[in-house]
Design a protein around this motif. Structure first.
Motif, short mmCIF file in Angstrom:
data_model
loop_
_atom_site.label_atom_id
_atom_site.label_comp_id
_atom_site.label_asym_id
_atom_site.label_seq_id
_atom_site.Cartn_x
_atom_site.Cartn_y
_atom_site.Cartn_z
N HIS A 38 28.93 65.16 22.89
CA HIS A 38 29.84 65.68 21.88
C HIS A 38 29.75 67.19 21.73
CE1 HIS A 38 31.32 61.80 20.89
NE2 HIS A 38 30.12 61.34 20.61
N ALA A 39 28.70 67.82 22.24
CA ALA A 39 28.59 69.27 22.18
C ALA A 39 29.72 69.92 22.97
CB ALA A 39 27.24 69.72 22.71
N LYS A 40 30.25 69.21 23.94
CA LYS A 40 31.35 69.72 24.76
C LYS A 40 32.71 69.51 24.08
CE LYS A 40 28.73 68.50 28.86
NZ LYS A 40 28.59 67.54 29.96
N ARG A 41 32.73 68.75 23.01
CA ARG A 41 33.98 68.42 22.32
C ARG A 41 33.92 68.85 20.86
NH1 ARG A 41 33.93 62.38 24.74
NH2 ARG A 41 34.45 62.93 26.89
N LYS A 42 33.61 70.10 20.64
CA LYS A 42 33.38 70.59 19.27
C LYS A 42 34.60 70.44 18.37
CE LYS A 42 29.77 73.70 20.59
NZ LYS A 42 29.56 74.76 21.49
N LYS A 43 35.79 70.68 18.92
CA LYS A 43 37.00 70.57 18.10
C LYS A 43 37.21 69.13 17.64
CE LYS A 43 41.91 71.61 18.03
NZ LYS A 43 43.07 72.08 18.78
N ARG A 44 37.03 68.17 18.54
CA ARG A 44 37.21 66.77 18.17
C ARG A 44 36.18 66.33 17.13
NH1 ARG A 44 38.44 63.48 23.78
NH2 ARG A 44 40.40 64.52 24.23
N VAL A 45 34.95 66.80 17.30
CA VAL A 45 33.90 66.45 16.34
C VAL A 45 34.22 67.05 14.97
CG1 VAL A 45 31.46 66.77 15.76
CG2 VAL A 45 32.13 66.15 18.10
N ALA A 46 34.72 68.29 14.95
CA ALA A 46 35.07 68.93 13.69
C ALA A 46 36.22 68.18 13.00
CB ALA A 46 35.46 70.39 13.93
N VAL A 47 37.23 67.79 13.77
CA VAL A 47 38.37 67.04 13.20
C VAL A 47 37.89 65.69 12.66
CG1 VAL A 47 40.55 65.88 13.76
CG2 VAL A 47 40.13 68.21 14.57
N ALA A 48 37.04 65.01 13.42
CA ALA A 48 36.50 63.72 12.96
C ALA A 48 35.69 63.90 11.68
CB ALA A 48 35.64 63.08 14.04
N GLY A 49 34.88 64.94 11.63
CA GLY A 49 34.10 65.23 10.42
C GLY A 49 34.98 65.53 9.22
N PHE A 50 36.06 66.26 9.46
CA PHE A 50 37.01 66.58 8.39
C PHE A 50 37.62 65.30 7.82
CE2 PHE A 50 41.46 67.37 7.18
CZ PHE A 50 41.27 68.27 6.14
N PHE A 51 38.06 64.40 8.70
CA PHE A 51 38.67 63.16 8.23
C PHE A 51 37.65 62.23 7.58
CE2 PHE A 51 42.21 64.44 10.97
CZ PHE A 51 43.25 64.28 10.06
N ALA A 52 36.42 62.23 8.08
CA ALA A 52 35.37 61.41 7.46
C ALA A 52 35.08 61.91 6.05
CB ALA A 52 34.11 61.44 8.31
N LEU A 53 35.03 63.23 5.90
CA LEU A 53 34.81 63.81 4.57
C LEU A 53 35.98 63.46 3.65
CD1 LEU A 53 33.21 65.62 2.64
CD2 LEU A 53 34.47 67.57 3.60
N GLY A 54 37.20 63.54 4.18
CA GLY A 54 38.37 63.17 3.38
C GLY A 54 38.34 61.72 2.94
N ASN A 55 37.91 60.85 3.83
CA ASN A 55 37.79 59.43 3.50
C ASN A 55 36.79 59.22 2.36
OD1 ASN A 55 38.11 56.59 3.78
ND2 ASN A 55 36.26 56.53 5.02
N THR A 56 35.65 59.87 2.47
CA THR A 56 34.61 59.74 1.44
C THR A 56 35.10 60.28 0.10
OG1 THR A 56 32.87 59.88 3.09
CG2 THR A 56 32.26 60.38 0.81
N LEU A 57 35.72 61.46 0.13
CA LEU A 57 36.22 62.03 -1.11
C LEU A 57 37.34 61.19 -1.70
CD1 LEU A 57 36.19 65.84 -0.21
CD2 LEU A 57 34.56 64.56 -1.63
N GLY A 58 38.15 60.57 -0.84
CA GLY A 58 39.21 59.67 -1.33
C GLY A 58 38.64 58.46 -2.05
N HIS A 59 37.60 57.87 -1.48
CA HIS A 59 36.97 56.71 -2.13
C HIS A 59 36.29 57.13 -3.44
CE1 HIS A 59 37.53 53.27 0.53
NE2 HIS A 59 37.56 54.16 1.51
N ALA A 60 35.64 58.29 -3.43
CA ALA A 60 35.01 58.78 -4.67
C ALA A 60 36.09 59.06 -5.71
CB ALA A 60 34.19 60.04 -4.39
N GLY A 61 37.23 59.59 -5.27
CA GLY A 61 38.33 59.82 -6.19
C GLY A 61 38.86 58.53 -6.78
N ALA A 62 38.94 57.50 -5.97
CA ALA A 62 39.39 56.20 -6.48
C ALA A 62 38.42 55.66 -7.53
CB ALA A 62 39.55 55.21 -5.33
N ILE A 63 37.13 55.81 -7.27
CA ILE A 63 36.13 55.37 -8.26
C ILE A 63 36.26 56.21 -9.53
CG2 ILE A 63 33.65 55.29 -8.78
CD1 ILE A 63 33.22 54.48 -5.85
#
Length: 152
Positions: A38-63
């Motif tokens: 994944h070190a060779k795919r930094k952009k993909r890892v960053a995008v995945a991290g962004f969406f994972a963070l969004g998912n977590t914040l969305g669930h926290a927002g629902a709570i």
């Protein structure tokens, strides 16, 4: 007899330790290989991290919104802790979707913040209805549609 018991315990401990070390070594090698890949795919890892963070914040927002609906004046940070407790307990619950474990974890964390048990359980069940059960409806409809159209 005590010597035999101690010898057996030492033998079993040695076997477990060796097996555990072997499993942990393989796990660490696999983790290292994954990081190198994944070190060779930094952009993909960053995008995945962004969406994972969004998912977590969305669930926290629902709570958080569920807590507000039940008249609880707790912060968004508390909602993050409640989510963490629910996910942690659901992770060790051997049921599909962390059924019962998630609700127990959510309720326990809310109770630890001084929420009465009935309200905490109502918040947990309402959140799980919105985040787990209701999303199944469009999924089932899509599945039936895909079967009818012979897509699957």
């Amino acid at each position: 007899h005590l010597v035999i018991v101690v010898a057996c315990l030492v033998g079993v401990g040695t076997l477990l330790q060796t097996k555990l070390f072997s499993v942990l070594s393989k796990f660490m090698r696999d983790v290292g290989a994954s990081f190198r890949l994944h070190a060779k795919r930094k952009k993909r890892v960053a995008v995945a991290g962004f969406f994972a963070l969004g998912n977590t914040l969305g669930h926290a927002g629902a709570i958080y919104l569920t807590m507000l609906a039940f008249g609880l004046d707790l912060s968004f940070v508390v909602a993050l802790f409640v989510l963490t407790g629910g996910v942690a307990v659901a992770s060790v619950t051997p049921t599909p979707g962390g059924l019962i474990g998630s609700e127990a974890g959510l309720t326990a964390v809310l109770v630890s913040y001084g929420v009465d048990t009935a309200t905490a359980l109502a918040v947990a069940l309402s959140y799980r209805l919105v985040s787990y059960w209701l999303p199944l409806v469009p999924g089932v409809c899509a599945f039936w549609y895909a079967q009818k159209k012979r897509l699957i």
